[in-house]
Design a protein around this motif. Structure first.
Motif, PDB file in Angstrom:
ATOM      1  N   ARG A  15      14.470   2.057   8.579  1.00  0.00           N
ATOM      2  CA  ARG A  15      14.203   2.800   7.346  1.00  0.00           C
ATOM      3  C   ARG A  15      14.201   4.298   7.647  1.00  0.00           C
ATOM      4  O   ARG A  15      13.912   4.713   8.776  1.00  0.00           O
ATOM      5  CB  ARG A  15      12.864   2.386   6.721  1.00  0.00           C
ATOM      6  CG  ARG A  15      11.647   2.721   7.568  1.00  0.00           C
ATOM      7  CD  ARG A  15      10.396   2.124   6.964  1.00  0.00           C
ATOM      8  NE  ARG A  15       9.194   2.555   7.676  1.00  0.00           N
ATOM      9  CZ  ARG A  15       8.454   3.596   7.340  1.00  0.00           C
ATOM     10  NH1 ARG A  15       8.780   4.335   6.283  1.00  0.00           N
ATOM     11  NH2 ARG A  15       7.374   3.919   8.034  1.00  0.00           N
ATOM     12  N   ASP A  22      10.386  -3.392  -1.134  1.00  0.00           N
ATOM     13  CA  ASP A  22      11.310  -3.284  -0.014  1.00  0.00           C
ATOM     14  C   ASP A  22      11.615  -1.813   0.254  1.00  0.00           C
ATOM     15  O   ASP A  22      12.457  -1.208  -0.415  1.00  0.00           O
ATOM     16  CB  ASP A  22      12.604  -4.049  -0.316  1.00  0.00           C
ATOM     17  CG  ASP A  22      13.530  -4.106   0.897  1.00  0.00           C
ATOM     18  OD1 ASP A  22      13.133  -3.596   1.967  1.00  0.00           O
ATOM     19  OD2 ASP A  22      14.637  -4.664   0.771  1.00  0.00           O
ATOM     20  N   GLU A  54      15.346  -0.277   1.743  1.00  0.00           N
ATOM     21  CA  GLU A  54      16.536   0.036   0.946  1.00  0.00           C
ATOM     22  C   GLU A  54      16.812   1.539   0.985  1.00  0.00           C
ATOM     23  O   GLU A  54      15.901   2.357   1.172  1.00  0.00           O
ATOM     24  CB  GLU A  54      16.345  -0.431  -0.489  1.00  0.00           C
ATOM     25  CG  GLU A  54      16.204  -1.949  -0.630  1.00  0.00           C
ATOM     26  CD  GLU A  54      16.014  -2.357  -2.081  1.00  0.00           C
ATOM     27  OE1 GLU A  54      15.545  -1.504  -2.869  1.00  0.00           O
ATOM     28  OE2 GLU A  54      16.316  -3.509  -2.421  1.00  0.00           O
ATOM     29  N   HIS A 112      16.633   0.636  -6.906  1.00  0.00           N
ATOM     30  CA  HIS A 112      17.553  -0.099  -7.766  1.00  0.00           C
ATOM     31  C   HIS A 112      16.903  -0.510  -9.084  1.00  0.00           C
ATOM     32  O   HIS A 112      17.606  -0.867 -10.030  1.00  0.00           O
ATOM     33  CB  HIS A 112      18.076  -1.335  -7.037  1.00  0.00           C
ATOM     34  CG  HIS A 112      18.870  -1.010  -5.809  1.00  0.00           C
ATOM     35  ND1 HIS A 112      20.138  -0.468  -5.855  1.00  0.00           N
ATOM     36  CD2 HIS A 112      18.572  -1.116  -4.488  1.00  0.00           C
ATOM     37  CE1 HIS A 112      20.598  -0.278  -4.631  1.00  0.00           C
ATOM     38  NE2 HIS A 112      19.658  -0.662  -3.777  1.00  0.00           N
TER      39      HIS A 112
END
Length: 465
Positions: free
Chosen positions: A141, A391, A394, A398
């Motif tokens: 990440r 999450d 990512e 989204h």
């Protein structure tokens, strides 16, 4: 300044504090009397704060047992408490550091009020050690660490714990002369444990030089540590937990808004000390007027950094940037943002731009109280938004994460953390004189009244450091 009445100039009431007319002996007696004179309301307030602290600790234990560290969302309001205390309590000592570096004299009555909040630095340090495990490692990440060993845990811990140690060191060293004064007044061997820590200080020229240098260097180091700590908190506990949130402005905003919270804490504490703490002769118009100007400037910077952080994704208009704006400013936490913007920017701008309000004692108190409330709303907005995405690996948002609705345990944790900080400061005031005896004594030795034509003026000297 003077007014004209029947053709004669009548001087306005002096903005200087009455304590500047005290002799060194009077300053010592008055400071020691405030240490001893802790009445019924002090004890009642301390008991109430202690009860709230215990309730907050129980709520935190129940939260940890019920949810563990697996579900980060349930720790959002622990992060709120941590971020809020770092933005207020931890920022308060920075006020006296900045005033000392400019060699101003108005700051002497508020220096100890600013420093005394370092006594509560154990609270954010403990909250950080609990929150640290809610943040995953940097693998897979985007973060600011670029593969550093043991990041972010080790380096964040060094900064937060190091800031706490620096704050305690600054408070202790700046208090040594006053503790030595208190030690010298005790004849029956009943000095408290902290007073006995000043047994080696006798006021020699070399010792005073060491105190002056140590306070200056530790204070400057504290401010640098504070900026670095707030930067990594903004990066690791907010930005890196929101997928796709990339901003070079946000850490600066987070630190600057913290400075505003620190000034607000000092103003509110000074107001309480003036009204109920027996320090009315020390805290006059010059202190509140100077602090109000700083509060106004930091309110303007609050709006500036908000705008510069907002305008880039606003003009970019990529789908994930629109979601980011909706999450932080509009849909999810709109009213928290409105409250924060109104109380941290609009209120200081509208009220503190007027000289009469800025020169008073009630106006700065009202504005600073609003800033503290606004900062709490702002930290709820930021940490709630950061702790709700599931999450975080990512590369962008989204969909819009759900809004987190706090429960009773969440609010009890926040209230308990704040109560613990206030209780620790009140206990510290039982051991350390507030305002500082030695700084006020030094200030009286640098002031002298002189006749100037038909009036009397104050001549102020500058120390050689």
């Amino acid at each position: 300044m003077a007014t004209v009445t029947d053709g004669h100039h009548v001087p306005e009431p002096s903005p200087m504090t009455k304590a500047w007319d005290y002799t060194p002996g009077q300053l010592v007696r008055d400071g020691l009397q405030r240490l001893r004179a802790k009445g019924q309301w002090y004890r009642i307030s301390l008991i109430i704060l202690g009860i709230l602290t215990v309730i907050g600790i129980i709520a935190l234990i129940v939260q940890a047992v019920a949810t563990g560290w697996g579900d980060r969302e349930n720790w959002g309001y622990v992060a709120v408490a941590f971020g809020y205390i770092m933005s207020t309590v931890a920022a308060a000592p920075c006020v006296c550091v900045a005033a000392r570096l400019t060699r101003s004299h108005w700051r002497r009555p508020i220096d100890r009020i600013s420093e005394i909040w370092a006594a509560a630095m154990i609270v954010p340090a403990v909250l950080f050690l609990l929150l640290m495990w809610t943040v995953p490692n940097t693998h897979g990440r985007p973060t600011i660490w670029f593969g550093w060993w043991a990041a972010p845990y080790l380096w964040d811990a060094i900064l937060v714990v190091g800031l706490a140690f620096t704050g305690y060191a600054l408070l202790y060293i700046s208090s040594i002369p006053d503790l030595a004064i208190a030690r010298a007044q005790v004849q029956d061997g009943s000095a408290n444990w902290l007073t006995r820590k000043a047994e080696g200080f006798y006021g020699t020229q070399a010792q005073w030089r060491i105190i002056d240098r140590a306070v200056a260097y530790l204070g400057a180091f504290y401010v640098v540590m504070y900026i670095g700590t707030m930067t990594v908190i903004a990066a690791d506990f907010i930005m890196s937990l929101i997928p796709g949130y990339k901003s070079a402005i946000f850490p600066a905003y987070f630190a600057v808004s913290g400075f505003g919270g620190g000034v607000a804490v000092v103003v509110v504490t000074a107001s309480f000390m003036r009204w109920w703490g027996g320090a009315a002769d020390y805290l006059g118009r010059e202190q509140f007027f100077a602090l109000a100007k700083i509060q106004l400037a930091l309110g303007l910077l609050f709006a500036y950094f908000i705008w510069t952080d907002f305008v880039i994704p606003w003009y970019g208009r990529m789908p994930w940037e629109i979601l980011q704006i909706r999450l932080l400013y509009f849909d999810s936490y709109l009213w928290y943002f409105v409250v924060a913007f109104a109380l941290c920017f609009i209120s200081p701008l509208v009220l503190m731009m007027w000289t009469k309000l800025r020169r008073g004692k009630v106006g700065p108190f009202i504005v600073s109280s609003g800033v503290l409330i606004g900062l709490l709303a702002d930290r709820i907005r930021l940490f709630s938004a950061a702790y709700t995405p599931k999450d975080i690996t990512e590369d962008r948002l989204h969909f819009l994460p759900p809004v987190y609705s706090p429960g009773v345990l969440d609010w009890l944790i926040v209230i308990g953390a704040i109560a613990a900080c206030v209780a620790l400061v009140m206990l510290a005031m039982r051991l350390i004189p507030v305002p500082s005896i030695w700084e006020m004594t030094e200030g009286t030795r640098l002031r002298v009244k002189r006749r100037y034509h038909n009036t009397e003026v104050m001549v102020i000297g500058k120390p050689d450091y």
